[in-house]
Design an enzyme around this catalytic site. Structure first.
Site, PDB file in Angstrom:
ATOM      1  N   GLU A  84      -6.054 -10.960   0.013  1.00 37.32           N
ATOM      2  CA  GLU A  84      -6.719 -10.671   1.307  1.00 37.32           C
ATOM      3  C   GLU A  84      -8.233 -10.665   1.139  1.00 37.32           C
ATOM      4  O   GLU A  84      -8.934  -9.818   1.701  1.00 37.32           O
ATOM      5  CB  GLU A  84      -6.250  -9.305   1.847  1.00 37.32           C
ATOM      6  CG  GLU A  84      -4.745  -9.189   2.017  1.00 37.32           C
ATOM      7  CD  GLU A  84      -4.285  -7.902   2.698  1.00 37.32           C
ATOM      8  OE1 GLU A  84      -5.123  -7.195   3.269  1.00 37.32           O
ATOM      9  OE2 GLU A  84      -3.069  -7.629   2.658  1.00 37.32           O
ATOM     10  N   GLU A 137       0.803  -1.239   0.000  1.00 36.38           N
ATOM     11  CA  GLU A 137       0.000   0.000   0.000  1.00 36.38           C
ATOM     12  C   GLU A 137       0.835   1.287   0.000  1.00 36.38           C
ATOM     13  O   GLU A 137       0.671   2.141   0.869  1.00 36.38           O
ATOM     14  CB  GLU A 137      -0.942   0.006   1.217  1.00 36.38           C
ATOM     15  CG  GLU A 137      -1.902  -1.170   1.249  1.00 36.38           C
ATOM     16  CD  GLU A 137      -2.693  -1.255   2.552  1.00 36.38           C
ATOM     17  OE1 GLU A 137      -2.714  -0.277   3.314  1.00 36.38           O
ATOM     18  OE2 GLU A 137      -3.291  -2.318   2.810  1.00 36.38           O
ATOM     19  N   ASP A 159     -12.030 -10.664   1.226  1.00 34.82           N
ATOM     20  CA  ASP A 159     -13.255 -10.761   2.029  1.00 34.82           C
ATOM     21  C   ASP A 159     -14.269  -9.802   1.417  1.00 34.82           C
ATOM     22  O   ASP A 159     -13.886  -8.820   0.781  1.00 34.82           O
ATOM     23  CB  ASP A 159     -13.042 -10.527   3.534  1.00 34.82           C
ATOM     24  CG  ASP A 159     -12.341  -9.240   3.894  1.00 34.82           C
ATOM     25  OD1 ASP A 159     -12.342  -8.299   3.083  1.00 34.82           O
ATOM     26  OD2 ASP A 159     -11.791  -9.160   5.014  1.00 34.82           O
ATOM     27  N   HIS A 214     -10.437  -6.492  -0.574  1.00 33.82           N
ATOM     28  CA  HIS A 214     -11.381  -6.234   0.525  1.00 33.82           C
ATOM     29  C   HIS A 214     -12.567  -5.514  -0.119  1.00 33.82           C
ATOM     30  O   HIS A 214     -12.498  -4.310  -0.377  1.00 33.82           O
ATOM     31  CB  HIS A 214     -10.743  -5.345   1.596  1.00 33.82           C
ATOM     32  CG  HIS A 214      -9.613  -6.010   2.320  1.00 33.82           C
ATOM     33  ND1 HIS A 214      -9.807  -7.078   3.163  1.00 33.82           N
ATOM     34  CD2 HIS A 214      -8.278  -5.765   2.314  1.00 33.82           C
ATOM     35  CE1 HIS A 214      -8.644  -7.462   3.664  1.00 33.82           C
ATOM     36  NE2 HIS A 214      -7.699  -6.685   3.160  1.00 33.82           N
ATOM     37  N   ASN A 248       1.795  -5.345  -2.909  1.00 33.31           N
ATOM     38  CA  ASN A 248       0.444  -5.735  -2.471  1.00 33.31           C
ATOM     39  C   ASN A 248      -0.389  -4.487  -2.147  1.00 33.31           C
ATOM     40  O   ASN A 248       0.080  -3.591  -1.445  1.00 33.31           O
ATOM     41  CB  ASN A 248       0.609  -6.597  -1.199  1.00 33.31           C
ATOM     42  CG  ASN A 248      -0.664  -7.271  -0.751  1.00 33.31           C
ATOM     43  OD1 ASN A 248      -1.335  -7.940  -1.541  1.00 33.31           O
ATOM     44  ND2 ASN A 248      -1.016  -7.121   0.521  1.00 33.31           N
TER      45      ASN A 248
HETATM   46  O1  G3I Z   1      -1.649  -6.376  19.720  1.00 36.93           O
HETATM   47  C1  G3I Z   1      -2.611  -5.525  20.351  1.00 36.93           C
HETATM   48  C2  G3I Z   1      -3.093  -6.170  21.589  1.00 36.93           C
HETATM   49  O2  G3I Z   1      -2.013  -6.284  22.484  1.00 36.93           O
HETATM   50  C3  G3I Z   1      -4.242  -5.339  22.168  1.00 36.93           C
HETATM   51  O3  G3I Z   1      -4.792  -6.023  23.252  1.00 36.93           O
HETATM   52  C4  G3I Z   1      -5.325  -5.099  21.125  1.00 36.93           C
HETATM   53  C5  G3I Z   1      -6.428  -4.195  21.665  1.00 36.93           C
HETATM   54  O4  G3I Z   1      -7.155  -3.596  20.628  1.00 36.93           O
HETATM   55  O5  G3I Z   1      -4.750  -4.496  20.008  1.00 36.93           O
HETATM   56  C6  G3I Z   1      -3.781  -5.346  19.421  1.00 36.93           C
HETATM   57  O6  G3I Z   1      -3.268  -4.882  18.213  1.00 36.93           O
HETATM   58  C7  G3I Z   1      -4.165  -4.784  17.111  1.00 36.93           C
HETATM   59  C8  G3I Z   1      -3.867  -5.881  16.103  1.00 36.93           C
HETATM   60  O7  G3I Z   1      -4.644  -5.660  14.923  1.00 36.93           O
HETATM   61  C9  G3I Z   1      -4.162  -7.272  16.636  1.00 36.93           C
HETATM   62  O8  G3I Z   1      -5.526  -7.422  16.894  1.00 36.93           O
HETATM   63  C10 G3I Z   1      -3.953  -3.410  16.512  1.00 36.93           C
HETATM   64  O9  G3I Z   1      -4.371  -2.416  17.429  1.00 36.93           O
HETATM   65  C11 G3I Z   1      -4.704  -3.285  15.221  1.00 36.93           C
HETATM   66  O10 G3I Z   1      -4.333  -2.060  14.584  1.00 36.93           O
HETATM   67  C12 G3I Z   1      -4.357  -4.430  14.296  1.00 36.93           C
HETATM   68  O11 G3I Z   1      -5.144  -4.291  13.136  1.00 36.93           O
HETATM   69  C13 G3I Z   1      -4.684  -4.988  11.992  1.00 36.93           C
HETATM   70  C14 G3I Z   1      -4.486  -3.968  10.872  1.00 36.93           C
HETATM   71  O12 G3I Z   1      -4.145  -4.671   9.672  1.00 36.93           O
HETATM   72  C15 G3I Z   1      -3.357  -3.010  11.182  1.00 36.93           C
HETATM   73  O13 G3I Z   1      -2.129  -3.678  11.306  1.00 36.93           O
HETATM   74  C16 G3I Z   1      -5.744  -6.000  11.610  1.00 36.93           C
HETATM   75  O14 G3I Z   1      -5.805  -7.025  12.613  1.00 36.93           O
HETATM   76  C17 G3I Z   1      -5.393  -6.631  10.269  1.00 36.93           C
HETATM   77  O15 G3I Z   1      -6.453  -7.460   9.822  1.00 36.93           O
HETATM   78  C18 G3I Z   1      -5.156  -5.544   9.237  1.00 36.93           C
HETATM   79  O16 G3I Z   1      -4.753  -6.171   8.034  1.00 36.93           O
HETATM   80  C19 G3I Z   1      -4.570  -5.285   6.923  1.00 36.93           C
HETATM   81  C20 G3I Z   1      -3.419  -5.842   6.095  1.00 36.93           C
HETATM   82  O17 G3I Z   1      -2.276  -6.005   6.898  1.00 36.93           O
HETATM   83  C21 G3I Z   1      -3.135  -4.935   4.889  1.00 36.93           C
HETATM   84  N1  G3I Z   1      -4.329  -4.745   4.109  1.00 36.93           N
HETATM   85  C22 G3I Z   1      -5.529  -4.264   4.839  1.00 36.93           C
HETATM   86  C23 G3I Z   1      -5.826  -5.217   6.002  1.00 36.93           C
HETATM   87  C24 G3I Z   1      -7.103  -4.816   6.719  1.00 36.93           C
HETATM   88  O18 G3I Z   1      -6.974  -3.558   7.330  1.00 36.93           O
END
Ligand code: G3I
Length: 420
Positions: free
Chosen positions: A268, A157, A270, A238, A198
């Site tokens: 990815e 991205e 969905d 997505h 990606n």
């Molecule tokens: O690790 C912490 C945890 O310690 C805490 O308890 C929890 C409370 O909210 O947060 C946790 O971290 C989160 C993590 O996901 C694990 O759940 C982050 O705040 C959150 O920002 C993170 O979101 C991820 C997001 O990318 C940002 O990295 C999503 O799970 C993940 O599905 C999403 O994936 C992205 C791809 O990498 C790129 N393309 C888009 C896609 C969807 O947004």
């Protein structure tokens, strides 16, 4: 309401022929027979401790590839400069290696992204310092997972929805050179991995009315002209129910990218309901099934067009609504996955499976002759009518009209469609 729905669900099943055994449901097996290299899912670490999730993840031949959702992101891998933490990413790599339900390949995600950065990266660096930082980060990731990552999303991205390069710390320090630099460093560190760019909203101009696609194509040409190695482009996909571009349009966009790179993949996938309406209706699930069919169909069509494996695989961004990223980031939208919250496969699941079966040439006739009992399953789930759009007299669930009473007539679709 939930209790009534559950009771009705079981009552409806009692009068039905039993669903065919789980062994008939094998997305990866049929994706491979249809000419793809894999059908995979993304997975995040907390799920590894959920036995119900793991049993679905590891059911025979369902998923042939895993992608870590968060474990390999910069924040998790190198939270402090030059301090690398591998445990979570290794746990997912080991799950793929363990081979329960078939050995899985690993799609690795992601080396350089403007999100998921540790705070020490989120600051201003000189070009030389950023080159040093990128080199250490990319080399360590590539070396650690060498021989385990079939592919790496090297850069994720880099361009926003309007076709403008994102103002990440990497971009601010190096301009667009950070992209070529990242690909060159990754290629040197692991020459055997497939290196991907990606992104989302590359699937069709319909999704990115701005110049995102043309700017991305130009960027990839520049990177290659400057000696960077880019093998593939990942189309995240997505998408939103009812707003999925036509299959032919997505296939032709992928073909445009294949003029620049060797392969493409759906990375990815969905398809979320936007907004998510309750109670849900059968029409919603049918539309979602058709939409999944368009995306998977585009990938299959690309391969047909080239007479070979060019759209190499499909990865869903987790397979169950229970763990979908959507509601936590977009609370009014959701139910985007192939399995619902309770691990019940939706109509979209059977549609995708049936598309692979059709492409693989698994015929109803073979099923009748007893050479392949599995193709019967797809038909039993009413998939044919959804995929082709032809009306077929399948028994159906009555939609809840809001008054609370609902008659479930009877159908094996009850196992595929969640209502309520
Ligand atoms: O690790 C912490 C945890 O310690 C805490 O308890 C929890 C409370 O909210 O947060 C946790 O971290 C989160 C993590 O996901 C694990 O759940 C982050 O705040 C959150 O920002 C993170 O979101 C991820 C997001 O990318 C940002 O990295 C999503 O799970 C993940 O599905 C999403 O994936 C992205 C791809 O990498 C790129 N393309 C888009 C896609 C969807 O947004």
């Amino acid at each position: 309401m939930k209790l009534i729905t559950t009771l009705q669900h079981f009552l409806s099943l009692a009068s039905l022929p039993l669903p065919l055994p789980l062994a008939s449901a094998q997305l990866d097996k049929y994706a491979k027979l249809a000419g793809l290299s894999y059908f995979g899912t993304a997975v995040d670490n907390p799920r590894l401790y959920n036995p119900q999730y793991m049993s679905a993840l590891q059911s025979s031949d369902e998923f042939g590839s895993l992608t870590p959702i968060n474990a390999q992101k910069w924040k998790n891998i190198e939270p402090v400069q030059q301090v690398f933490t591998w445990a979570e990413a290794d746990a997912i790599a080991n799950t793929a290696k363990a081979g329960v339900g078939g050995k899985k390949t690993l799609r690795c995600h992601t080396m350089v992204w403007f999100k998921g950065l540790p705070s020490w990266v989120e600051t201003t660096y000189s070009r030389a310092d950023m080159e040093h930082i990128l080199t250490a980060h990319i080399q360590n990731l590539a070396w650690h997972f060498k021989g385990r990552c079939y592919a790496w999303d090297v850069v994720n991205e880099a361009i926003d929805d309007n076709g403008v390069f994102r103002q990440s710390p990497m971009y601010k320090a190096m301009g667009i050179d950070f992209i070529t630099f990242s690909f060159k460093t990754a290629a040197k560190a692991d020459p055997s991995a497939k290196l991907y760019y990606n992104d989302y909203a590359l699937e069709s101009p319909f999704l990115s009315p701005g110049p995102k696609i043309s700017i991305t194509l130009a960027m990839l040409r520049t990177v290659k002209a400057q000696g960077g190695t880019v093998h593939g482009v990942g189309f995240q996909s997505h998408l939103k129910v009812g707003l999925v571009p036509p299959r032919s349009e997505m296939a032709s966009t992928m073909q445009q990218f294949l003029e620049v790179v060797d392969e493409v993949a759906i990375t990815e996938l969905d398809i979320r309901h936007s907004p998510l309406k309750t109670p849900s209706t059968r029409a919603m699930w049918e539309q979602q099934a058709r939409d999944y069919g368009e995306v998977v169909g585009a990938c299959l069509d690309v391969n047909k067009g080239y007479g070979g494996r060019k759209c190499v695989g499909v990865t869903v961004w987790d397979f169950t609504d229970k763990y979908s990223w959507v509601p936590s980031e977009i609370p009014t939208e959701g139910e985007a996955c192939l399995w619902d919250n309770n691990y019940v496969k939706k109509l979209a699941y059977w549609t995708v499976l049936n598309m692979f079966k059709s492409a693989a040439g698994v015929s109803k006739r073979a099923a009748v002759n007893g050479t392949d009992s599995e193709s019967e399953t797809a038909a039993d789930h009413g998939v044919e009518s959804v995929v082709t759009g032809r009306a077929r007299p399948v028994p159906r669930e009555e939609e809840d009209q809001g008054g609370g009473t609902r008659t479930v007539v009877a159908t094996t679709l009850a196992t595929a469609v969640r209502v309520g």
